[in-house]
Design a protein around this motif. Sequence first.
Motif, PDB file in Angstrom:
ATOM      1  N   TYR A  21       0.881  -1.166   0.000  1.00 10.34           N
ATOM      2  CA  TYR A  21       0.000   0.000   0.000  1.00 10.34           C
ATOM      3  C   TYR A  21       0.918   1.215   0.000  1.00 10.34           C
ATOM      4  O   TYR A  21       1.597   1.493   0.987  1.00 10.34           O
ATOM      5  N   VAL A  22       0.948   1.941  -1.113  1.00 10.06           N
ATOM      6  CA  VAL A  22       1.964   2.976  -1.321  1.00 10.06           C
ATOM      7  C   VAL A  22       1.311   4.355  -1.388  1.00 10.06           C
ATOM      8  O   VAL A  22       0.424   4.598  -2.218  1.00 10.06           O
ATOM      9  N   PHE A  23       1.745   5.249  -0.500  1.00 15.48           N
ATOM     10  CA  PHE A  23       1.346   6.658  -0.556  1.00 15.48           C
ATOM     11  C   PHE A  23       2.389   7.377  -1.403  1.00 15.48           C
ATOM     12  O   PHE A  23       3.501   7.660  -0.942  1.00 15.48           O
ATOM     13  N   ALA A  24       2.044   7.664  -2.650  1.00 17.93           N
ATOM     14  CA  ALA A  24       3.015   8.171  -3.621  1.00 17.93           C
ATOM     15  C   ALA A  24       2.679   9.592  -4.038  1.00 17.93           C
ATOM     16  O   ALA A  24       1.518   9.936  -4.266  1.00 17.93           O
ATOM     17  N   ASP A  25       3.719  10.412  -4.128  1.00 17.79           N
ATOM     18  CA  ASP A  25       3.535  11.764  -4.658  1.00 17.79           C
ATOM     19  C   ASP A  25       3.191  11.716  -6.135  1.00 17.79           C
ATOM     20  O   ASP A  25       3.530  10.745  -6.845  1.00 17.79           O
ATOM     21  N   ALA A  26       2.531  12.767  -6.581  1.00 17.85           N
ATOM     22  CA  ALA A  26       2.348  12.920  -8.020  1.00 17.85           C
ATOM     23  C   ALA A  26       3.728  12.955  -8.665  1.00 17.85           C
ATOM     24  O   ALA A  26       4.631  13.626  -8.194  1.00 17.85           O
ATOM     25  N   GLY A  27       3.903  12.170  -9.724  1.00 14.43           N
ATOM     26  CA  GLY A  27       5.198  12.127 -10.385  1.00 14.43           C
ATOM     27  C   GLY A  27       6.103  11.023  -9.882  1.00 14.43           C
ATOM     28  O   GLY A  27       7.234  10.879 -10.364  1.00 14.43           O
ATOM     29  N   SER A  28       5.640  10.217  -8.925  1.00 13.84           N
ATOM     30  CA  SER A  28       6.471   9.128  -8.426  1.00 13.84           C
ATOM     31  C   SER A  28       6.597   7.986  -9.432  1.00 13.84           C
ATOM     32  O   SER A  28       7.540   7.202  -9.388  1.00 13.84           O
ATOM     33  N   HIS A  82      -2.311   8.347  -4.797  1.00 15.53           N
ATOM     34  CA  HIS A  82      -1.506   9.489  -5.217  1.00 15.53           C
ATOM     35  C   HIS A  82      -1.825  10.700  -4.349  1.00 15.53           C
ATOM     36  O   HIS A  82      -2.970  11.147  -4.271  1.00 15.53           O
ATOM     37  N   MET A  83      -0.809  11.232  -3.689  1.00 13.31           N
ATOM     38  CA  MET A  83      -0.940  12.451  -2.914  1.00 13.31           C
ATOM     39  C   MET A  83      -1.158  13.628  -3.859  1.00 13.31           C
ATOM     40  O   MET A  83      -0.722  13.597  -5.023  1.00 13.31           O
ATOM     41  N   PRO A  84      -1.825  14.687  -3.411  1.00 10.46           N
ATOM     42  CA  PRO A  84      -2.187  15.788  -4.319  1.00 10.46           C
ATOM     43  C   PRO A  84      -1.003  16.505  -4.948  1.00 10.46           C
ATOM     44  O   PRO A  84      -1.083  16.934  -6.097  1.00 10.46           O
ATOM     45  N   GLU A  85       0.084  16.674  -4.210  1.00  6.59           N
ATOM     46  CA  GLU A  85       1.226  17.417  -4.748  1.00  6.59           C
ATOM     47  C   GLU A  85       2.492  17.039  -3.990  1.00  6.59           C
ATOM     48  O   GLU A  85       2.430  16.593  -2.852  1.00  6.59           O
ATOM     49  N   HIS A  86       3.629  17.228  -4.637  1.00  8.16           N
ATOM     50  CA  HIS A  86       4.902  17.017  -3.949  1.00  8.16           C
ATOM     51  C   HIS A  86       5.237  18.289  -3.189  1.00  8.16           C
ATOM     52  O   HIS A  86       5.100  19.386  -3.718  1.00  8.16           O
ATOM     53  N   TYR A  87       5.717  18.144  -1.956  1.00  6.09           N
ATOM     54  CA  TYR A  87       5.854  19.326  -1.107  1.00  6.09           C
ATOM     55  C   TYR A  87       7.254  19.520  -0.563  1.00  6.09           C
ATOM     56  O   TYR A  87       7.457  20.180   0.454  1.00  6.09           O
ATOM     57  N   GLY A  88       8.240  18.911  -1.205  1.00  2.81           N
ATOM     58  CA  GLY A  88       9.624  19.167  -0.845  1.00  2.81           C
ATOM     59  C   GLY A  88       9.937  18.897   0.599  1.00  2.81           C
ATOM     60  O   GLY A  88       9.553  17.871   1.158  1.00  2.81           O
TER      61      GLY A  88
END
Length: 608
Positions: free
Chosen positions: A544-551, A563-569
Amino acid sequence: MCGIVTAIATNNVVPVLLEGLRKLEYRGYDSAGLAVLSGELTRLRSAGRVAELAVLADQAGLSANIGIAHTRWATHGVPSERNAHPHISAGLAVVHNGIIENFESIKLSLQARGYVFESETDTEAIAHLIHSKLATTPDLFDAVRLATNELMGAYAIGVLSEADPFRAIVARRGSPLLLGIGEDGMYAASDTAALLQVTRKVVYLEDGDLAELRRDSYRVMLPDGSPVEREVHISSLSADAVELGQYRHYMQKEIFEQPQALGNTLEMIAGGGSISPLHFGARAPEVFDGVRRVLVLACGTSYHAGLVARYWLESVAGIPCTVEIASEYRYRKSVPEADTLVVVISQSGETADTLAALKHASALGMTRTLAVCNVPESAIVREAALRFITRAGPEIGVASTKAFTTQLAALALLTLSLAKINGRLSETDEADYLSALRHLPVAIQKVLELEPQIEAWAQRFASKEHALFLGRGRHWPIAMEGALKLKEISYIHAEAYAAGELKHGPLALVDKDMPVIAVAPADELLEKLKSNLQEVRARGGELYVFADAGSEIPESEGVHILHMPEHYGMLSPVLHVIALQLLSYHAALVKGTDVDKPRNLAKSVTVE
């Protein structure tokens, strides 16, 4: 841990005592009781919830103008009616939070003098000790004062006596206790929330203080018997702040309060604000000047916040950082360095181990201290040279949620302040970080909108007995926090590992019955993490993977992607942990556990 309510008023205080206990249930407890004076001393106790005690009080038709009440979290003796507070000694009743370290020697001395003990608790020794003092000191206040001078350890106590029915005596050392000044009476409690029903005017007692409560007055004294004035505060809390409202549980309410809590915590940088040491107090520029390293001391969830901060402080501020479990730190020989900033983190500000670690570090000469805390008048805040109040608002659920994310926000500000002092924060970087911090409440709201998908995941693996959480870099502590949340409230055994450690042992546990939850941000370690996830799939593990957009991690059989909504550095951990909080919450719902009051746990851990 445990809760006390004391009341003396012109009206019936039994409803006040019971409602106060209800507001203290979040602290964790396994039994409850109360004692009132109405001609004679009446005691009721229940080895269960406050609701059961309320039924007993209603059946007894209990009514009185003075009383004490208590919720107990077992330390000495099993949870039972016999061990529940109040404890009595010949017409004198006592409730107590904390642990008396020398109670065995006191007990032996009292038994030699003919006192008979009916419980296994250390509290009963307090009751008999106070009674023994009355033989030579007929004044109840003086008897309590002399007795507390003999106690070693932590305590907050409330005392009633049949022989002295017009006042109650309270005292504290190590455990929190405050007074409430009402229009119809005087009150005391472990937490302001218990007294909002009758007053917002409170007096925070200091360590060693004793107080006498009468219907229309109070006085505070030091252990030597001299009077002392303590400031009256108007609590900023409202009764609505500690009500459940539209939510099923306080944990759910507090998860969804996080956008507001983060906004409140970061208010000083809203609009045109900039990064400044002054966020941490007027003395911060002086204290921060010359800091060469940071030592973080904390327990539980706050410890995980410190671990995230270590990555930030070293990569952004360029300052070496060590994070230690507070309960271990003062019991080993360490090497103190005067140019260290000691950061202590606590939701309640009364965490016994963290407070003791702070005092130990200061005694070693490390006096550059900073408290990150949610409670302005707490012991840890008063002890530290600097403080940052997180403004999360009251957190009632035992499993910490909004306190954790606001701690991360405070630590991010600390990182940026130290980076700026050290010349490692360019104007462009400062502007970018400020923009990201200001946007956090909006970004969190987008994560909360993923709740339906996370709930579906929880349905799929809530029947499992074990789970493994994986993360890398600054997200490894987030995996640790996710595992802690799951085991706290769902009772599913969960462990967290740095994903690169899989092949060094934990991989032996992976099979089709061991769900593996991975935190997969689109950062510099993503490709390494993908290799670790392949190791899990090769052994039949379900991911079960919580992945950033673009992962770019594809969903397939046995690999579930959210997919998380956005990558947040740098601030990505704040977003990922909220998803894990929701996962734990919904898994607990499926299992039917007591979400807000998980078994064996307490919210405010005021004993070692």
